[in-house]
Design an enzyme around this catalytic site. Structure first.
Site, PDB file in Angstrom:
ATOM      1  CG  HIS A  10      -1.934   1.124   1.010  1.00 14.74           C
ATOM      2  ND1 HIS A  10      -2.486   2.523   1.067  1.00 14.74           N
ATOM      3  CD2 HIS A  10      -3.478   0.573   0.178  1.00 14.74           C
ATOM      4  CE1 HIS A  10      -3.575   2.593   1.056  1.00 14.74           C
ATOM      5  NE2 HIS A  10      -4.316   1.910   0.652  1.00 14.74           N
ATOM      6  CG  ASP A  39      -8.288  -3.920  -3.142  1.00 17.20           C
ATOM      7  OD1 ASP A  39      -9.947  -4.244  -3.674  1.00 17.20           O
ATOM      8  OD2 ASP A  39      -7.565  -2.687  -3.697  1.00 17.20           O
TER       9      ASP A  39
HETATM   10  N1  COA Z   1       3.330  -7.873  -4.907  1.00 13.31           N
HETATM   11  C1  COA Z   1       5.801  -7.836  -5.124  1.00 13.31           C
HETATM   12  N2  COA Z   1       5.463  -6.861  -4.760  1.00 13.31           N
HETATM   13  C2  COA Z   1       5.009  -5.670  -4.840  1.00 13.31           C
HETATM   14  C3  COA Z   1       4.188  -5.343  -4.592  1.00 13.31           C
HETATM   15  C4  COA Z   1       3.416  -6.152  -4.108  1.00 13.31           C
HETATM   16  N3  COA Z   1       1.762  -6.583  -4.305  1.00 13.31           N
HETATM   17  N4  COA Z   1       3.188  -4.029  -3.307  1.00 13.31           N
HETATM   18  C5  COA Z   1       5.139  -3.680  -3.664  1.00 13.31           C
HETATM   19  N5  COA Z   1       6.556  -4.670  -3.955  1.00 13.31           N
HETATM   20  C6  COA Z   1       7.470  -4.210  -3.759  1.00 13.31           C
HETATM   21  C7  COA Z   1       7.377  -3.563  -5.770  1.00 13.31           C
HETATM   22  O1  COA Z   1       7.788  -4.171  -6.093  1.00 13.31           O
HETATM   23  C8  COA Z   1       8.656  -2.004  -4.673  1.00 13.31           C
HETATM   24  O2  COA Z   1       9.948  -3.262  -4.829  1.00 13.31           O
HETATM   25  P1  COA Z   1      11.634  -2.086  -5.344  1.00 13.31           P
HETATM   26  O3  COA Z   1      11.723  -1.032  -4.493  1.00 13.31           O
HETATM   27  O4  COA Z   1      12.063  -3.488  -5.179  1.00 13.31           O
HETATM   28  O5  COA Z   1      11.424  -2.342  -6.705  1.00 13.31           O
HETATM   29  C9  COA Z   1       8.314  -1.869  -3.800  1.00 13.31           C
HETATM   30  O6  COA Z   1       7.645  -2.957  -2.807  1.00 13.31           O
HETATM   31  C10 COA Z   1       7.614  -0.370  -3.725  1.00 13.31           C
HETATM   32  O7  COA Z   1       6.109  -0.699  -4.892  1.00 13.31           O
HETATM   33  P2  COA Z   1       6.048   1.048  -5.440  1.00 13.31           P
HETATM   34  O8  COA Z   1       5.508   0.283  -5.969  1.00 13.31           O
HETATM   35  O9  COA Z   1       6.774   2.345  -5.135  1.00 13.31           O
HETATM   36  O10 COA Z   1       4.798   1.789  -4.411  1.00 13.31           O
HETATM   37  P3  COA Z   1       3.746   1.850  -4.385  1.00 13.31           P
HETATM   38  O11 COA Z   1       3.450   3.074  -3.817  1.00 13.31           O
HETATM   39  O12 COA Z   1       4.067   2.303  -5.579  1.00 13.31           O
HETATM   40  O13 COA Z   1       2.486   1.413  -4.996  1.00 13.31           O
HETATM   41  C11 COA Z   1       0.981  -0.601  -4.735  1.00 13.31           C
HETATM   42  C12 COA Z   1       1.368   0.659  -4.197  1.00 13.31           C
HETATM   43  C13 COA Z   1      -0.644  -0.936  -4.215  1.00 13.31           C
HETATM   44  C14 COA Z   1       0.025   0.301  -6.063  1.00 13.31           C
HETATM   45  C15 COA Z   1       1.684  -1.830  -4.867  1.00 13.31           C
HETATM   46  O14 COA Z   1       1.821  -2.202  -3.352  1.00 13.31           O
HETATM   47  C16 COA Z   1       1.286  -2.505  -5.631  1.00 13.31           C
HETATM   48  O15 COA Z   1       1.241  -2.697  -6.699  1.00 13.31           O
HETATM   49  N6  COA Z   1       0.114  -3.906  -4.872  1.00 13.31           N
HETATM   50  C17 COA Z   1      -0.477  -5.147  -5.396  1.00 13.31           C
HETATM   51  C18 COA Z   1      -1.926  -4.023  -6.283  1.00 13.31           C
HETATM   52  C19 COA Z   1      -2.539  -3.706  -5.629  1.00 13.31           C
HETATM   53  O16 COA Z   1      -3.080  -4.654  -4.497  1.00 13.31           O
HETATM   54  N7  COA Z   1      -4.205  -2.786  -5.322  1.00 13.31           N
HETATM   55  C20 COA Z   1      -5.253  -2.434  -4.290  1.00 13.31           C
HETATM   56  C21 COA Z   1      -4.439  -0.881  -3.055  1.00 13.31           C
HETATM   57  S1  COA Z   1      -5.456  -1.271  -2.650  1.00 13.31           S
END
Ligand code: COA
Length: 370
Positions: free
Chosen positions: A256, A307
């Site tokens: 998140h 989710d």
């Molecule tokens: N599965 C695997 N790795 C994940 C992850 C996941 N669901 N969520 C974050 N990470 C990892 C990323 O790969 C990244 O690793 P790195 O620094 O080695 O590249 C790190 O954690 C940070 O991720 P980032 O995408 O920069 O965080 P964000 O704040 O931009 O993204 C989300 C937040 C929610 C978009 C992200 O956690 C995600 O894609 N989750 C899955 C989708 C989801 O469940 N969305 C519903 C949100 S309520």
């Protein structure tokens, strides 16, 4: 690099607050744990739109106002009927809300009282649009909402075509409470940006629906269900998760932007998922979800978000997977519309700036010389 606007304050709000390190969420000062255990969706709608918890008379007025406005105008039903059956329910919902806005030709977009009335109309009709489209694509006629029922009841009734059982209604009501509001998430921001141009509340909600559908936002719950169903048994979870992480794929329903610990909505959905799965004889689905939670936490230190357990909950309730994100919208419509009203009451155009990475001085080349 400011990509993703992380940590940027882009609006002021009195609607909700998150402490991501402590895993706290409040709607207008009320802890999500209290709301999840004690409040109905109608109480939350009143809290968000009117600013305080309703007394008994106000609560009944909110319930009947939503139930009375739940039936769809003919233009919306006929529009939904014209859509290809293969259209996703999320596209149908976006279209349905757009049609609803077209069915209000004299609507004054900047009149706050008219916007507030439209907010109730939107919250009331989204569940009916979801049910109507699902039935039409299944070759069945929509069923009319029950004027004596709650939003959660009518939502399930509209999908199933018959009276839902009490436990399913309670589970759905809790899910509606939990998804209703969440500060400046992507779809709410989209709604506020649209409202800030002095556009109308229907357009703002259409923007929000389009933004919610992506798998990094509300679309994640459908992907979680797909993932859980792709795993044959609890014993396979570890290998499947490890293989996915080795391919550098994301596990949906984890991580998140704001929470650095467990999302406080997660335990309530987990509790309901277990109850409903046990009753439906789908214990295996719940056990798989629990094991995925354990393995992802162990491998990546990532926590579940809202989710994750909504997916096995809705699956165990027999709701089709592609309706999960529309259910999120049915609830979040309360937060979206409350934010639009807040934006309209104290508006300034939202227009950030960008960092230019392109060329600055290029020689003009005539067409025939390129
Ligand atoms: N599965 C695997 N790795 C994940 C992850 C996941 N669901 N969520 C974050 N990470 C990892 C990323 O790969 C990244 O690793 P790195 O620094 O080695 O590249 C790190 O954690 C940070 O991720 P980032 O995408 O920069 O965080 P964000 O704040 O931009 O993204 C989300 C937040 C929610 C978009 C992200 O956690 C995600 O894609 N989750 C899955 C989708 C989801 O469940 N969305 C519903 C949100 S309520």
């Amino acid at each position: 690099m400011a990509g993703g606007l992380e940590g940027v304050v882009a609006a002021q709000t009195s609607l909700s607050w998150i402490d991501g390190r402590r895993g706290m969420l409040v709607y207008r000062g009320y802890a999500i744990d209290d709301l999840a255990r004690h409040a109905t969706f109608e109480e939350v709608v009143h809290l968000l739109l009117e600013g305080s918890l309703p007394d008994e008379a106000q609560l009944e007025a909110t319930r009947s106002r939503l139930a009375d406005q739940a039936p769809l105008p003919d233009a919306v039903v006929e529009g939904l009927r014209l859509l290809p059956k293969a259209t996703t329910p999320m596209s149908a919902l976006r279209t349905g809300v757009s049609l609803l806005g077209s069915d209000a030709p004299t609507f004054d977009a900047q009149d706050l009282d008219e916007s507030r009335a439209a907010a109730y109309r939107i919250i009331a009709t989204i569940p009916t649009i979801i049910g109507a489209f699902h039935r039409l694509r299944s070759g069945k006629e929509p069923v009319a909402p029950d004027p004596e029922a709650t939003t959660a009841h009518n939502l399930l009734r509209g999908l199933q075509g018959g009276e839902p059982d009490g436990e399913s209604v309670a589970a759905m009501d809790c899910a509606l409470v939990l998804h209703a509001e969440h500060t400046l998430n992507a779809s709410t921001f989209a709604a506020r940006i649209t409202a800030a141009t002095m556009s109308d509340i229907y357009s703002a909600v259409v923007s929000a629906i389009g933004t919610l559908r992506g798998p990094l936002h509300g679309g994640a719950n459908e992907k979680v269900a797909e993932f859980l169903e792709s795993i044959a048994s609890v014993d396979d979870v570890e290998a499947v998760v490890d293989a996915k992480l080795a391919r550098k794929e994301r596990i949906m329903g984890f991580g998140h932007r704001v929470y650095k610990t467990e999302d406080p909505r997660g335990p309530h959905l987990r509790r309901w998922a277990r109850r409903v799965a046990e009753r439906a004889g789908r214990e295996e689905l719940y056990e798989k979800a629990l094991r995925v939670q354990e393995v992802v936490k162990d491998r990546k230190g990532l926590y579940i978000n809202v989710d994750f357990f909504s997916a096995p909950l809705y699956t165990a309730m027999g709701i089709p997977r592609d309706v999960f994100t529309p259910l999120f919208a049915a609830s979040r419509a309360a937060g979206w519309t409350a934010h639009v009203l807040e934006q309209q009451a104290n508006n300034r155009l939202i227009r950030p700036t960008s960092e230019y990475l392109g060329e600055r001085h290029q020689e003009w080349v005539p067409l025939e010389q390129r």
